[in-house]
Scaffold this active site. Structure first.
Site, PDB file in Angstrom:
ATOM      1  N   GLU A  11       1.299  -1.301   0.082  1.00 26.20           N
ATOM      2  CA  GLU A  11      -0.153   0.105   0.275  1.00 26.20           C
ATOM      3  C   GLU A  11       1.447   1.587  -0.025  1.00 26.20           C
ATOM      4  OE1 GLU A  11      -2.202   0.877   3.070  1.00 26.20           O
ATOM      5  OE2 GLU A  11      -3.839   2.014   2.210  1.00 26.20           O
ATOM      6  N   CYS A 242      -6.336   1.267   3.831  1.00 27.84           N
ATOM      7  CA  CYS A 242      -7.327   2.307   3.527  1.00 27.84           C
ATOM      8  C   CYS A 242      -7.702   3.066   2.736  1.00 27.84           C
ATOM      9  CB  CYS A 242      -7.307   3.380   4.454  1.00 27.84           C
ATOM     10  SG  CYS A 242      -6.958   2.287   6.358  1.00 27.84           S
ATOM     11  N   ASN A 373     -12.016  -3.003   1.841  1.00 26.97           N
ATOM     12  CA  ASN A 373     -10.547  -3.140   3.082  1.00 26.97           C
ATOM     13  C   ASN A 373     -11.434  -3.227   4.353  1.00 26.97           C
ATOM     14  OD1 ASN A 373      -7.979  -3.252   3.883  1.00 26.97           O
ATOM     15  ND2 ASN A 373      -8.377  -1.088   4.412  1.00 26.97           N
ATOM     16  N   GLU A 374     -10.966  -4.028   5.076  1.00 29.82           N
ATOM     17  CA  GLU A 374     -11.296  -3.682   6.541  1.00 29.82           C
ATOM     18  C   GLU A 374     -13.397  -3.090   6.628  1.00 29.82           C
ATOM     19  OE1 GLU A 374      -8.628  -1.408   9.212  1.00 29.82           O
ATOM     20  OE2 GLU A 374      -7.963  -3.094   8.608  1.00 29.82           O
TER      21      GLU A 374
HETATM   22  O1  AHR Z   1      -1.511  -1.484   7.181  1.00 28.09           O
HETATM   23  C1  AHR Z   1      -2.445  -0.200   7.649  1.00 28.09           C
HETATM   24  C2  AHR Z   1      -3.562   0.706   7.802  1.00 28.09           C
HETATM   25  O2  AHR Z   1      -3.753  -0.725   8.025  1.00 28.09           O
HETATM   26  C3  AHR Z   1      -4.463  -0.173   6.505  1.00 28.09           C
HETATM   27  O3  AHR Z   1      -4.187   0.775   5.656  1.00 28.09           O
HETATM   28  C4  AHR Z   1      -5.408  -0.576   6.835  1.00 28.09           C
HETATM   29  O4  AHR Z   1      -5.637  -2.043   5.955  1.00 28.09           O
HETATM   30  C5  AHR Z   1      -5.510  -0.657   8.240  1.00 28.09           C
HETATM   31  O5  AHR Z   1      -6.177  -0.366   9.447  1.00 28.09           O
END
Ligand code: AHR
Length: 679
Positions: A11, A242, A373-374
């Site tokens: 990321e 994120c 994601n999440e």
């Molecule tokens: O890895 C850092 C962040 O942690 C990621 O962007 C998110 O998915 C998680 O909360």
């Protein structure tokens, strides 16, 4: 067991991509500086704050001018008016430099301040920019200037008309610094008049992808790719994290703006800029979906693209696209288009043609996608189902990954598992956890109790929190051997349960030291060097030696603080030589992780191993607080480094190993070697 067990999660956080993996050393290279307005700490729940962050356009950020003036003129979007205000491509911006005889523009890269570009002795740096000469009459010189203002290398830019963009020239030069130094990049105009500048690139000739026609667009920093390759990742999860969801739906990662010719990729602000002074973090998308798929191909890893589910990051915002809205329909269509782009036939699909034009006519391998994601809860599940159905209708063999949210427990987590159990085809459920070392050690047994007919992706995890009560907002603590040891303990559970755990990836991957938003990462780097953390050594020790089947272990007599796992068969990572010249296509790899601080002497009897079979032992041991340290310059200091030794098995295939207290030990026994007695 899963044949893609251990992978990487990439990321753009901590300047992993812009300022890191992207080989272009210029910040805000296209004068479109997209930033965010407010400074908040990581994981601040902005949904409950009144002042929402907002996008900020700052086209000249990271650029300085001496003598002349630099401006970012309003552009004629339609390209129908005055030629002088037409951008290189629709939607782009550019900078206008006015010189009264001499002027200099300067860029220091992604460093917060001062000369921040790492120039290495003897390496050629290629300059490539677009210039519209306007009224300018004179010459342009590119140079690398050290902190005392001395030019280490300089060269006149050669201008040739750009066949694709009438009125513009392609400006190129090659710079070879005679010594290693932190430098600024400058373009000096000698002469008077006004000229326009866009798409400025400064790229070391030894970048990843050099000379390979597939790598025709964005290119990568070689030492970072090599550090990732050492992990032998079997999959790469991308682009987040994120940034998949974005701060709001307008900021959600849009794969379509990350493919095609670089000049056509419009930057966006990076939500991790919220934790950065001045919101100073842009996503230039010079490394986007195309480069990601190429990287996977080069690493021998499967892509696991994470697509948005039509809702913003639930930790930061509340925006959700209505299911029956045209905006949500567009989200679904984007997913289908992405699959088409990656795997379609260029003869019939315009999306696939874009891929072919970039240098990849063959389809990319793609057989799984993650949705969200999440994200979690009923709103997410409704959107997940709509996307899943659309994908399955066209691509029935595609595996779909369902998010279980940011917490690996609780109501929403249970809802995700219920959804997975109801799915007739089976889903892979993505569990995330960032916890203390002791929690992560306990999680080594987490999957022992899971039913055997489910599949889990541990898409993000790390032992990065302090023990005890965790203050909000969550602040990860720096890497230490303590956290690496806990992650090794957890990985024994992952290996032992690799029938249930389909994938696992540590997070986050890369960190530009001194410029991060997240303290605990796998690979630290500065402008010159890469430093594997203790945690990187653990990941590599496991991933590079994981094999094709789980070996049942008889733990008889083993002390409770010793966690063990073993796999056998051919190496999944493609190459795991046990001894030089003898690639072991059949071997046993045993991992022993001691967490109680009690050294042990272990006798491993490996059925099938001949007496005299080659054995490779790798041990990682250090004090709990030890860490590998890297500063902004230099090559850093190792406090945690593995020791490797070689030996042979004794009678009955027995290997004796001394396991130090609080250590990670990997023992690999070559089963393909002929027995010494038979010889
Ligand atoms: O890895 C850092 C962040 O942690 C990621 O962007 C998110 O998915 C998680 O909360």
């Amino acid at each position: 067991m899963s044949d893609i067990l251990l992978g990487a999660f990439l990321e753009d956080i901590n300047h992993a991509i812009d300022g890191g993996l992207s080989a272009n050393l210029i910040a805000n290279h296209s004068f479109e500086g997209a930033y965010v307005s407010r400074r908040l700490h990581t994981n601040t729940i902005a949904a409950v704050t009144r002042r929402r962050p907002r996008p900020v356009s700052d086209p000249l950020r990271h650029w300085r001018v001496r003598s002349g003036t630099l401006a970012a003129p309003a552009v004629d979007e339609a390209g129908t008016g005055d030629d002088a205000s037409t951008p290189l491509v629709p939607g782009a911006r550019f900078a206008r430099l006015t010189s009264e005889g001499a002027a200099v523009v300067r860029n220091v890269g992604h460093a917060r301040r001062g000369a921040g570009i790492g120039a290495r002795r003897g390496v050629v740096y290629h300059v490539d920019a677009r210039v519209r000469l306007g009224s300018f009459d004179g010459s342009l010189v590119a140079r690398l200037v050290d902190r005392r203002g001395r030019a280490l290398a300089s060269s006149t830019l050669t201008l040739t008309p750009d066949p694709d963009h009438p009125g513009w020239h392609v400006a190129t030069a090659a710079l070879r610094p005679p010594r290693t130094a932190l430098v600024a990049f400058e373009i000096a105009a000698r002469g008077a008049g006004t000229l326009d500048l866009d798409e400025v690139r400064l790229i070391p000739a030894d970048h990843w992808g050099a000379g390979d026609p597939r790598w025709s667009q964005g290119v990568l920093r070689r030492d970072l790719v090599e550090a990732i390759a050492e992990l032998k990742p079997r999959f790469v999860r991308f682009p987040g994290g994120c940034i998949v969801e974005g701060l709001d739906c307008a900021n959600a990662y849009d794969w379509k703006r990350t493919v095609g010719p670089l000049a056509g990729r419009r930057p966006d602000y990076n939500l991790w800029g919220l934790s950065t002074r001045g919101g100073d973090y842009s996503q230039s998308f010079q490394v986007g979906y195309y480069e990601y798929f190429l990287l996977c191909e080069d690493l021998g890893a499967k892509p696991l693209p994470v697509v948005g589910a039509g809702m913003a990051c639930q930790l930061r915002a509340t925006e959700v696209l209505p299911l029956d809205s045209p905006e949500f329909a567009a989200v679904v269509q984007d997913v289908l288009d992405m699959i088409e782009w990656a795997t379609g036939d260029p003869a019939s699909s315009p999306w696939a043609r874009l891929r072919a034009e970039a240098g990849h006519p063959e389809p990319f391998s793609l057989d799984m996608i993650a949705v969200g994601n999440e994200n979690a809860g009923p709103q997410y599940l409704h959107r997940f189902r709509a996307i899943r159905e659309a994908v399955r209708a066209r691509h029935p063999h595609m595996d779909v990954v369902l998010s279980a949210g940011a917490l690996a427990w609780g109501v929403e987590f249970e809802q995700a598992w219920e959804e997975a159990r109801r799915d007739p085809r089976g889903l892979i459920v993505d569990e995330h956890f960032y916890k203390s070392p002791s929690w992560v050690i306990d999680a080594a047994s987490r999957y022992d109790a899971y039913p055997r007919d489910v599949r889990v992706a541990v898409g993000e995890y790390a032992a990065n929190l302090p023990s005890g009560l965790v203050p909000a907002p969550i602040r990860p603590v720096p890497n230490t051997f303590r956290s690496a040891l806990a992650e090794a303990a957890f990985l024994t559970g992952v290996e032992r349960n690799a029938d249930v755990v389909a994938m696992a990836s540590f997070a986050p991957l890369l960190n530009l030291v001194g410029h991060g938003q997240w303290e605990h990462n796998l690979i630290d780097f500065n402008p010159f060097a890469v430093m594997p953390t203790a945690n990187h050594h653990v990941q590599r020790m496991f991933a590079a030696t994981v094999r094709e089947r789980i070996v049942p272990l008889d733990r008889d007599g083993l002390p409770p603080g010793l966690l063990v796992s073993a796999t056998a068969g051919a190496g999944l990572s493609g190459e795991v030589p046990v001894r030089d010249g003898l690639p072991a296509d059949d071997a046993v790899a045993v991992k022993l992780v001691e967490v109680a601080g009690r050294a042990a002497r272990v006798r491993l009897r490996v059925p099938g191993a001949a007496e005299g079979a080659p054995v490779r032992v790798e041990v990682l041991a250090a004090s709990d607080e030890a860490r590998n340290r890297l500063r902004w310059v230099g090559r850093g200091r190792h406090e945690v480094r593995p020791r490797v030794s070689r030996r042979v098995t004794g009678p009955d295939g027995v290997v004796e190993v001394k396991v130090p207290g609080r250590s990670v030990t990997m023992v690999e026994v070559d089963l393909s070697a002929p027995s010494r007695t038979a010889e």
